[in-house]
Motif scaffolding. Structure first.
Motif, PDB file in Angstrom:
ATOM      1  N   PHE A  93      16.052   1.513   2.237  1.00  0.00           N
ATOM      2  CA  PHE A  93      14.829   1.140   1.990  1.00  0.00           C
ATOM      3  C   PHE A  93      14.909   0.218   1.017  1.00  0.00           C
ATOM      4  O   PHE A  93      14.242  -1.026   1.165  1.00  0.00           O
ATOM      5  CB  PHE A  93      13.973   2.278   1.977  1.00  0.00           C
ATOM      6  CG  PHE A  93      12.645   1.846   1.463  1.00  0.00           C
ATOM      7  CD1 PHE A  93      11.378   1.627   2.324  1.00  0.00           C
ATOM      8  CD2 PHE A  93      12.170   1.947   0.169  1.00  0.00           C
ATOM      9  CE1 PHE A  93      10.313   1.056   2.212  1.00  0.00           C
ATOM     10  CE2 PHE A  93      10.908   1.412  -0.162  1.00  0.00           C
ATOM     11  CZ  PHE A  93       9.894   0.932   0.796  1.00  0.00           C
ATOM     12  N   VAL A  94      15.377   0.530  -0.153  1.00  0.00           N
ATOM     13  CA  VAL A  94      15.350  -0.474  -1.174  1.00  0.00           C
ATOM     14  C   VAL A  94      16.126  -1.637  -0.938  1.00  0.00           C
ATOM     15  O   VAL A  94      16.005  -2.756  -1.495  1.00  0.00           O
ATOM     16  CB  VAL A  94      15.918   0.132  -2.445  1.00  0.00           C
ATOM     17  CG1 VAL A  94      16.055  -0.570  -3.762  1.00  0.00           C
ATOM     18  CG2 VAL A  94      14.869   1.573  -2.939  1.00  0.00           C
ATOM     19  N   THR A  96      16.389  -3.228   1.811  1.00  0.00           N
ATOM     20  CA  THR A  96      15.816  -4.072   2.939  1.00  0.00           C
ATOM     21  C   THR A  96      14.773  -4.936   2.058  1.00  0.00           C
ATOM     22  O   THR A  96      14.495  -5.829   2.118  1.00  0.00           O
ATOM     23  CB  THR A  96      14.935  -3.230   3.758  1.00  0.00           C
ATOM     24  OG1 THR A  96      15.996  -2.764   4.579  1.00  0.00           O
ATOM     25  CG2 THR A  96      14.357  -3.914   4.932  1.00  0.00           C
ATOM     26  N   VAL A  97      14.102  -4.237   1.049  1.00  0.00           N
ATOM     27  CA  VAL A  97      13.084  -4.945   0.287  1.00  0.00           C
ATOM     28  C   VAL A  97      13.744  -5.876  -0.674  1.00  0.00           C
ATOM     29  O   VAL A  97      13.240  -6.768  -0.923  1.00  0.00           O
ATOM     30  CB  VAL A  97      12.446  -3.907  -0.764  1.00  0.00           C
ATOM     31  CG1 VAL A  97      11.417  -4.544  -1.690  1.00  0.00           C
ATOM     32  CG2 VAL A  97      11.575  -2.998  -0.059  1.00  0.00           C
ATOM     33  N   PHE A  98      15.062  -5.611  -1.266  1.00  0.00           N
ATOM     34  CA  PHE A  98      15.839  -6.411  -2.033  1.00  0.00           C
ATOM     35  C   PHE A  98      16.255  -7.820  -1.186  1.00  0.00           C
ATOM     36  O   PHE A  98      15.962  -8.673  -1.711  1.00  0.00           O
ATOM     37  CB  PHE A  98      17.186  -5.571  -2.337  1.00  0.00           C
ATOM     38  CG  PHE A  98      18.256  -6.428  -3.040  1.00  0.00           C
ATOM     39  CD1 PHE A  98      18.233  -6.631  -4.385  1.00  0.00           C
ATOM     40  CD2 PHE A  98      19.180  -6.989  -2.235  1.00  0.00           C
ATOM     41  CE1 PHE A  98      19.192  -7.633  -4.769  1.00  0.00           C
ATOM     42  CE2 PHE A  98      20.260  -7.719  -2.571  1.00  0.00           C
ATOM     43  CZ  PHE A  98      20.120  -7.925  -4.121  1.00  0.00           C
ATOM     44  N   GLY A 100      14.883  -8.864   1.824  1.00  0.00           N
ATOM     45  CA  GLY A 100      13.664  -9.525   2.136  1.00  0.00           C
ATOM     46  C   GLY A 100      12.884 -10.411   1.104  1.00  0.00           C
ATOM     47  O   GLY A 100      12.733 -11.506   1.126  1.00  0.00           O
ATOM     48  N   SER A 101      12.687  -9.779   0.007  1.00  0.00           N
ATOM     49  CA  SER A 101      12.003 -10.474  -1.193  1.00  0.00           C
ATOM     50  C   SER A 101      12.841 -11.486  -1.659  1.00  0.00           C
ATOM     51  O   SER A 101      12.514 -12.697  -2.012  1.00  0.00           O
ATOM     52  CB  SER A 101      11.933  -9.425  -2.352  1.00  0.00           C
ATOM     53  OG  SER A 101      13.019  -8.978  -2.822  1.00  0.00           O
ATOM     54  N   MET A 144       7.473 -12.752  -5.057  1.00  0.00           N
ATOM     55  CA  MET A 144       8.319 -12.383  -4.462  1.00  0.00           C
ATOM     56  C   MET A 144       9.714 -11.910  -5.489  1.00  0.00           C
ATOM     57  O   MET A 144      10.349 -10.904  -5.213  1.00  0.00           O
ATOM     58  CB  MET A 144       8.988 -13.493  -3.300  1.00  0.00           C
ATOM     59  CG  MET A 144       8.083 -13.417  -2.234  1.00  0.00           C
ATOM     60  SD  MET A 144       7.946 -11.598  -1.431  1.00  0.00           S
ATOM     61  CE  MET A 144       6.452 -10.867  -1.917  1.00  0.00           C
ATOM     62  N   VAL A 147       9.274  -8.633  -6.778  1.00  0.00           N
ATOM     63  CA  VAL A 147       9.582  -7.711  -5.988  1.00  0.00           C
ATOM     64  C   VAL A 147      11.231  -7.542  -5.992  1.00  0.00           C
ATOM     65  O   VAL A 147      11.803  -6.319  -5.992  1.00  0.00           O
ATOM     66  CB  VAL A 147       9.328  -7.894  -4.454  1.00  0.00           C
ATOM     67  CG1 VAL A 147       9.669  -6.834  -3.409  1.00  0.00           C
ATOM     68  CG2 VAL A 147       7.541  -7.687  -4.480  1.00  0.00           C
ATOM     69  N   ALA A 151      13.374  -4.291  -6.962  1.00  0.00           N
ATOM     70  CA  ALA A 151      14.227  -3.604  -5.989  1.00  0.00           C
ATOM     71  C   ALA A 151      15.577  -3.462  -6.777  1.00  0.00           C
ATOM     72  O   ALA A 151      16.729  -2.619  -6.563  1.00  0.00           O
ATOM     73  CB  ALA A 151      14.361  -4.451  -4.790  1.00  0.00           C
TER      74      ALA A 151
END
Length: 210
Positions: A93-94, A96-98, A100-101, A144, A147, A151
């Motif tokens: 999860f983290v 993916t955020v890492f 994507g951002s 971004m 974020v 992350a």
């Protein structure tokens, strides 16, 4: 399939933080230089329907625009090296955020540079290009970036690769970029400063590794 020897695995583990540190330093220096040149060459508070740039301002903005692609490339290398360092232990999860951002930040950075380039290309540059570029960079790009900082700090804290103080500094930097990034001029320099801090720490930790 030929298995990789333990010595080769240890070498890769030692080289990855060094690559991340060097790429992060290059990114921090290039982005900070581009931001400073853009702020000086295109003052955000200037009014009027057109932007009148003298020769010096055009050179500053042009240099900033030319630095942005290299800063983006260094940032992508920095992202990849940090992610490779976490390996299989990363949280999906983290991570993916890492990822994507970071990609959205690079896209916003390139779009802001393109907007600044239109100001140089236009015969009578309009304020629209300048405001559009600043909006992309400070409102969208820096959020971004916030974020991404959150992350990265979370990954470093969970895996124990960052000390508590460094993770806390990431939280503070992320909050600054998220809350005041679009309203306080020059606050976007917090992001390259944070990247420089992370990179220097990773290089220092790599030197201490046995």
């Amino acid at each position: 399939m030929r298995e990789r020897s333990p010595s080769a695995s240890r070498t890769q583990n030692l080289e990855t933080p060094r690559a991340a540190g060097v790429a992060g330093i290059v990114f921090a220096v290039l982005l900070a230089a581009a931001i400073v040149l853009a702020r000086i060459g295109l003052p955000e508070g200037a009014g009027g329907s057109t932007v009148r740039l003298d020769a010096g301002q055009r050179d500053e903005v042009n240099t900033a625009v030319e630095l942005i692609p290299f800063a983006g490339i260094a940032f992508l290398w920095f992202m990849g090296a940090v992610r490779a360092h976490t390996g299989e232990a990363e949280d999906r999860f983290v991570a993916t955020v890492f990822l994507g951002s970071g990609l959205v930040f690079v896209a916003s950075l390139f779009a802001a540079a393109a907007a600044a380039g239109t100001v140089l290309a236009a015969h009578q540059p309009q304020d629209f290009g300048r405001h559009f570029g600043y909006e992309l960079l400070t409102t969208y790009g820096m959020r971004m970036a916030a974020v991404f900082v959150f992350a990265t700090s979370t990954i470093g804290r969970r895996l124990g690769t960052f000390p508590r103080g460094l993770s806390l500094a990431g939280v503070v930097a992320g909050l600054v970029l998220l809350v005041v990034g679009s309203s306080v001029p020059w606050s976007e320099l917090v992001f390259p400063a944070w990247a420089l801090l992370i990179s220097v720490y990773m290089l220092w930790a790599d030197r201490r590794a046995p």
